[in-house]
Design an enzyme around this catalytic site. Structure first.
Site, mmCIF file in Angstrom:
data_model
loop_
_atom_site.group_PDB
_atom_site.id
_atom_site.type_symbol
_atom_site.label_atom_id
_atom_site.label_comp_id
_atom_site.label_asym_id
_atom_site.label_seq_id
_atom_site.Cartn_x
_atom_site.Cartn_y
_atom_site.Cartn_z
ATOM 1 N N ASP A 6 34.084 -30.082 18.307
ATOM 2 C CA ASP A 6 34.536 -31.331 17.699
ATOM 3 C C ASP A 6 35.838 -31.179 16.910
ATOM 4 O OD1 ASP A 6 34.819 -33.804 16.466
ATOM 5 O OD2 ASP A 6 32.659 -34.118 16.383
ATOM 6 N N HIS A 36 36.842 -34.966 14.968
ATOM 7 C CA HIS A 36 36.447 -35.413 13.622
ATOM 8 C C HIS A 36 37.477 -35.058 12.551
ATOM 9 C CE1 HIS A 36 35.552 -31.208 12.652
ATOM 10 N NE2 HIS A 36 35.277 -31.554 11.418
ATOM 11 N N HIS A 94 0.810 -1.223 0.000
ATOM 12 C CA HIS A 94 0.000 0.000 0.000
ATOM 13 C C HIS A 94 0.839 1.267 0.000
ATOM 14 C CE1 HIS A 94 -2.475 -3.186 1.893
ATOM 15 N NE2 HIS A 94 -3.445 -2.673 1.156
ATOM 16 N N ASP A 154 32.314 -32.079 5.774
ATOM 17 C CA ASP A 154 31.491 -31.750 6.948
ATOM 18 C C ASP A 154 30.012 -31.849 6.580
ATOM 19 O OD1 ASP A 154 33.520 -31.207 8.818
ATOM 20 O OD2 ASP A 154 33.718 -29.136 8.136
ATOM 21 N N HIS A 184 38.536 -35.253 7.749
ATOM 22 C CA HIS A 184 39.389 -34.412 6.908
ATOM 23 C C HIS A 184 40.755 -35.034 6.617
ATOM 24 C CE1 HIS A 184 36.230 -31.556 7.277
ATOM 25 N NE2 HIS A 184 36.442 -31.291 8.541
#
Lengths: 176, 429
Positions: free
Chosen positions: B213, B216, B114, B363, B221
């Site tokens: 973490d 991991h 509007h 990941d 990796h």
């Protein structure tokens, strides 16, 4: 048509056919996972880029970022990526995804030197992985420069401009 | 009057009772349950201080970016007065999204529906035919855009719509000290816009990963060491695991073989940081972390093209449903970084993180796989194991504030993340 068969683009018809064959051959290598052969298609000084796309108001430019890219690679980093995919720990592509590169609307223009041509084309990459029927679609425009090296065409520059501002992919572990 | 806030049903309360961070148990349904997700939006995202932008994204008056706070859309805009405001991107008349671009520069925002027009301070300044149609009862004064509280630390702009929340300094607690290393060590700026991609995973999985973490990295990796970016697969084992208060977690990789930043910047860092902070920066090999709930960060260093280079990034996990994240990742750079360092650092960011990043790719594989599994009627009941380091970790002294533990491999920060999560979800915060 001129004596060399050059059309309105100024590029001879036989060169345009060679460029199309190059693009189709490249897509085949990518989709077949023959990445070592794909690396052979690149010039030593290749630049391989995928800029970030932006949603801007009409008239506010640029809508393609000049500063940030999803790929900003050269031959050394592309080789690294391929080497990584060959290790036993490249989980994102093991099991590998199934890709199909659809390459269309190729327009070939003269490059900055007689041995180069500039090619724009539309690309749709379909990617499926695992048992899921859901797929990734990566749509965009390639702005390529091909160079004739020792009688064969090679990719000297690629800018892949994606059509999504937020890429609809979990990762870009493939090439565009 | 009844509250319209989502209140935990008996079922939700029963679900929460199964979350036992102190016993190292986090059930898989946390990563897909729609009721849990709805409650998170109200009790976590509508209450916590949330990162919305880096100051350098809106450097000039009129600059704006659009962002999300949970599932609420906001405009982050710098006014002519230089102040950064965070406003709900919702027209007060009918709720239309008034700004539909990612970024830009504008003195005002006009609603497409509007034509209600707001200054970039949020003030309603134009209502078509206002006098005629609203019978003189001017509505402009009470219909400005809804404003969030805004506060910054080290150039990081945070906002909350919760009037009852404490200050940002209270919220960040010990984490502020580590954010100085990240984003306050020099005058920093973002390099271009953030990477954005849609990750089909629950937002908590990457958040807890960056908070806690380091374990991991050795397996997920392993490819990175194999191609020579890092010296070995266990490159992220040595250092400290730091519970930084209020669910925040940071991990300090140390010591480093060599200074990971540009040598030319040493005097800048020394000038801007406290001596203890500078001492840690000199020893720093890398530094991942998460500011609860959904801002992660990383200082990373790799060998790329025979050169040792670091980069600094922010990552935000914007929830878009229980199993969707609109991932944003920004490269942060010292304004005074030498041009050759800047270029290599940018390439290192893109090659390792962001959607094409060789670490981020793998990941994403883990986060999506866990999210998929967490929907199974049997799998969702499994109590996943978060007990590494329970009662066995040794405290370390002389590093920095917070609870500092020796060694990066630990799950204490994930337990801290879910402890805070549980407090907020139960409404006892």
């Amino acid at each position: 048509m001129s004596a060399q068969g050059a059309g309105a683009t100024g590029v001879p018809a036989d060169v345009r056919v060679e460029v199309l064959e190059f693009l189709h051959h490249e897509a085949e290598l990518l989709d077949d996972g023959r990445l070592d052969e794909w690396l052979e298609l690149l010039t030593e000084d290749v630049s391989y880029a995928m800029p970030v796309r932006l949603t801007r108001e009409r008239g506010q430019e640029p809508a393609v970022s000049a500063e940030m890219q999803f790929f900003q690679d050269d031959l050394a980093t592309l080789r690294l990526r391929v080497r990584r995919l060959r290790t036993d720990f490249a989980w994102a592509e093991d099991p590998p995804s199934r890709t199909r590169h659809f390459v269309a609307n190729a327009r070939v223009a003269p490059g900055p030197t007689p041995d180069e041509v500039d090619v724009r084309c539309n690309v749709l990459v379909y990617r499926n992985r695992g048992a899921s029927a859901a797929s990734d679609l990566i749509s965009g425009e390639r702005r390529d420069r091909l160079r004739r090296v020792g009688g064969a065409w090679k990719l000297a520059r690629r800018v892949f401009v994606p059509d999504q501002a937020t890429l609809g992919v979990d990762n870009l572990a493939i090439f565009v | 009057m009844h509250s319209i806030d989502a209140v935990p049903t008996d079922r939700a309360a029963a679900l929460l009772d199964r979350v036992r961070p102190e016993q190292g148990e986090v059930p898989a349904f946390l990563f897909s349950d729609p009721e849990i997700y709805r409650l998170e939006m109200e009790r976590i995202f509508a209450r916590c201080w949330l990162f919305v932008a880096h100051e350098s994204e809106v450097p000039a008056p009129g600059d704006y970016v659009t962002r999300s706070m949970g599932e609420d859309a906001v405009i982050v805009a710098r006014g002519e007065d230089g102040a950064i405001r965070v406003m709900l991107n919702v027209c007060r008349h009918r709720g239309m999204r008034i700004c539909r671009a990612d970024l830009g520069n504008s003195s005002h925002f006009r609603c497409p529906y509007h034509g209600f027009t707001y200054k970039n301070t949020g003030e309603l300044i134009g209502v078509p035919f206002e006098k005629e149609l609203y019978a003189g009862a001017l509505i402009k004064d009470r219909m400005g855009l809804l404003q969030a509280r805004v506060a910054t630390h080290a150039g990081l702009v945070f906002a909350t719509f919760d009037e009852g929340a404490g200050t940002l300094a209270d919220y960040l607690g010990p984490m502020a000290w580590y954010l100085d290393l990240l984003a306050g060590r020099a005058e920093m700026e973002v390099v271009g816009p953030p990477h954005r991609h849609e990750l089909r995973a629950n937002w908590k999985l990457p958040a807890e990963n960056f908070a806690s973490d380091a374990y991991h990295t050795m397996h997920t990796h392993a490819s990175i060491a194999e191609i020579g970016l890092t010296p070995s697969a266990t490159w992220a084992k040595d250092g400290y695991h730091v519970a930084a208060g209020n669910g925040h977690g940071v991990m300090i990789g140390a010591p480093t073989r060599r200074f990971i930043f540009a040598e030319a910047l040493r005097p800048v860092f020394r000038r801007r940081l406290a001596p203890e902070q500078y001492a840690l920066l000199e020893r720093l090999a890398h530094m991942p972390g998460t500011v609860f709930p959904n801002l992660s960060f990383l200082i990373s260093a790799v060998t790329l093209k025979d050169r040792f280079v670091s980069h600094t990034e922010l990552l935000q996990w914007q929830p878009k449903g229980p199993d969707r994240i609109d991932v944003h990742s920004w490269l942060l750079m010292e304004k005074e970084a030498p041009p050759e360092v800047r270029e290599l650092s940018r390439q290192a960011f893109i090659v390792t993180f962001g959607p094409s990043g060789m670490l981020a790719q793998d990941d994403a594989e883990n986060f999506t796989g866990i999210t998929q599994n967490s929907r199974g009627p049997v799998a969702r009941r499994l109590a996943l194991n978060y007990e590494m380091g329970l009662g066995t970790a040794a405290p370390a002294a002389g590093v920095g504030p917070g609870q500092v533990l020796e060694g990066k491999y630990n799950e204490a920060n994930a337990r801290g993340f879910y402890r805070r999560w549980l407090e907020l979800m139960r409404g006892r915060a």
